[in-house]
Scaffold this active site. Structure first.
Site, PDB file in Angstrom:
ATOM      1  N   GLU A  33       0.818  -1.231   0.000  1.00  0.00           N
ATOM      2  CA  GLU A  33       0.000   0.000   0.000  1.00  0.00           C
ATOM      3  C   GLU A  33       0.845   1.272   0.000  1.00  0.00           C
ATOM      4  OE1 GLU A  33      -1.450   1.827   3.441  1.00  0.00           O
ATOM      5  OE2 GLU A  33      -1.075   0.110   4.750  1.00  0.00           O
ATOM      6  N   LYS A 168      -3.256  -1.918  15.827  1.00  0.00           N
ATOM      7  CA  LYS A 168      -2.641  -1.110  16.891  1.00  0.00           C
ATOM      8  C   LYS A 168      -3.605  -0.916  18.043  1.00  0.00           C
ATOM      9  CE  LYS A 168       0.731   2.000  15.044  1.00  0.00           C
ATOM     10  NZ  LYS A 168       0.579   1.873  13.606  1.00  0.00           N
TER      11      LYS A 168
HETATM   12  N1  PSU Z   1      -2.420   1.459  10.772  1.00  0.00           N
HETATM   13  C1  PSU Z   1      -1.095   1.565  10.900  1.00  0.00           C
HETATM   14  N2  PSU Z   1      -0.388   2.225   9.955  1.00  0.00           N
HETATM   15  C2  PSU Z   1      -0.989   2.789   8.866  1.00  0.00           C
HETATM   16  C3  PSU Z   1      -2.403   2.654   8.732  1.00  0.00           C
HETATM   17  C4  PSU Z   1      -3.066   1.975   9.698  1.00  0.00           C
HETATM   18  O1  PSU Z   1      -0.542   1.064  11.871  1.00  0.00           O
HETATM   19  O2  PSU Z   1      -0.309   3.409   8.037  1.00  0.00           O
HETATM   20  C5  PSU Z   1      -3.092   3.206   7.526  1.00  0.00           C
HETATM   21  C6  PSU Z   1      -3.449   2.088   6.544  1.00  0.00           C
HETATM   22  O3  PSU Z   1      -3.302   2.582   5.223  1.00  0.00           O
HETATM   23  C7  PSU Z   1      -4.907   1.843   6.855  1.00  0.00           C
HETATM   24  C8  PSU Z   1      -5.375   3.227   7.176  1.00  0.00           C
HETATM   25  O4  PSU Z   1      -5.625   1.288   5.769  1.00  0.00           O
HETATM   26  O5  PSU Z   1      -4.323   3.793   7.918  1.00  0.00           O
HETATM   27  C9  PSU Z   1      -6.658   3.204   7.967  1.00  0.00           C
HETATM   28  O6  PSU Z   1      -7.159   4.491   8.059  1.00  0.00           O
HETATM   29  P1  PSU Z   1      -8.612   4.737   8.633  1.00  0.00           P
HETATM   30  O7  PSU Z   1      -8.510   4.353  10.093  1.00  0.00           O
HETATM   31  O8  PSU Z   1      -8.865   6.212   8.440  1.00  0.00           O
HETATM   32  O9  PSU Z   1      -9.534   3.873   7.865  1.00  0.00           O
END
Ligand code: PSU
Ligand code: MN
Length: 313
Positions: A33, A168
């Site tokens: 990604e 996390k």
């Molecule tokens: N969790 C991490 N590192 C990240 C992300 C999530 O530990 O970089 C990123 C990923 O791209 C994930 C996104 O898909 O954040 C999720 O964002 P949201 O919670 O806004 O859906």
């Protein structure tokens, strides 16, 4: 309608020729990604990590396909100039999830793809294995914010298995697991019964299946899709012990970061990047070093699963 869809895909989907020929010849490919590059890590660690991750996938016998949107084109496989461009412009590049894709394409913009958007584009290219650091999930303040990452919905419907180090603990891990269960998304622990929590190996919750080999994981993927069950799988790969952070330390840092987020009224898609950068700041880079190591570990496992999957397909 069907033709329109195909034309759109042909026009907007740009697959690097090496990746395309690998896919045609049933060779293993691993999707990666780009939100992690633009919003998950600072420069220059983001570009260094992205390049090393590609190398690790290659060293483990698969072909890396980093996914992002450049000028409204869904790019599967980036040139090193494109990767550098995304890494340098990080925060300026829009974070793109499912809801954003039509706008970024119609307006011919650039986009950093989240787990959800990367899964969508990987599936269009017929790549079914994807490595990242952590997926999104149910936020701890769910009752007030109703914040559930679109990553979870995508795992419910798009046929891509995601290798990550769990979720996390900025998130509500038990509720994230409940949500996945409701949507029929299995969570596999790689050689563990414990759901990992990104910086630590045990969140206190359990995975659904503890599987010890890439081949067994690949067999379960094949079975799921042979049964015409749509959706992905979460393959939770714990951070190597020597890079994990003390649980109490990381939990107090996360609480501080969450308090600050509330005070500053940060909501929506800014939430995750804000928390990640606060944690890195408050651990003086220790969390970043762990973050990088766990991604390396996930890239290697994803490559092995991709190899196994092509052998049984
Ligand atoms: N969790 C991490 N590192 C990240 C992300 C999530 O530990 O970089 C990123 C990923 O791209 C994930 C996104 O898909 O954040 C999720 O964002 P949201 O919670 O806004 O859906
Ligand atoms: Mn969210």
């Amino acid at each position: 309608m069907k033709n329109m869809h195909n034309n759109l895909i042909l026009k907007n989907l740009v697959i690097n020729p090496d990746i395309q020929s690998a896919l045609i010849n049933n060779m293993p490919v691993v999707a990666l990604e780009s939100t992690i590059i633009c919003h998950g890590m600072p420069y220059p660690q983001n570009i260094e990590t992205a390049k090393e991750v590609e190398k690790i996938v290659t060293d483990n016998g698969a072909i890396p396909a980093t996914i992002a949107i450049i000028n409204g084109r869904l790019k599967v496989g980036l040139t090193s100039d494109e990767m550098e461009y995304l890494a340098i412009n990080g925060g300026e590049i829009q974070k793109v999830s499912r809801r954003d894709l039509p706008f970024i394409l119609s307006q011919e913009k650039d986009g950093a793809t989240t787990v959800a958007a990367t899964m969508i584009i990987a599936a269009m290219a017929k790549i079914n294995i994807f490595a990242t650091g952590g997926i999104g999930g149910v936020h701890r303040d769910i009752n007030e914010s109703l914040d559930i990452s679109a990553d979870l919905q995508e795992l419910a419907k798009t046929n891509v298995a995601v290798v990550c180090s769990g979720v996390k603990s900025i998130l509500d891990i038990p509720r994230t697991l409940e949500y996945l269960e409701t949507h029929g998304v299995p969570v596999i622990g790689y050689r563990t019964n414990n759901m990992p929590a990104f910086y630590t190996t045990d969140s206190g919750s359990s995975v659904d299946y503890n599987i010890g080999s890439s081949r067994e994981i690949a067999k379960a993927m094949k079975m799921k899709w042979d049964m015409n069950f749509n959706g992905g799988m979460v393959i939770a790969n714990p951070i190597p012990e020597k890079y994990s952070l003390p649980a109490e330390e990381i939990s107090s840092v996360i609480n501080l970061a969450l308090d600050e987020m509330k005070k500053r009224k940060i909501i929506g898609k800014k939430t995750t990047p804000f928390l990640l950068s606060k944690i890195a700041e408050k651990t003086e880079g220790k969390s970043l070093a762990s973050n990088i190591q766990l991604i390396f570990n996930n890239a290697a496992l994803a490559a092995k699963i991709a190899v196994s999957f092509t052998q049984i397909k």
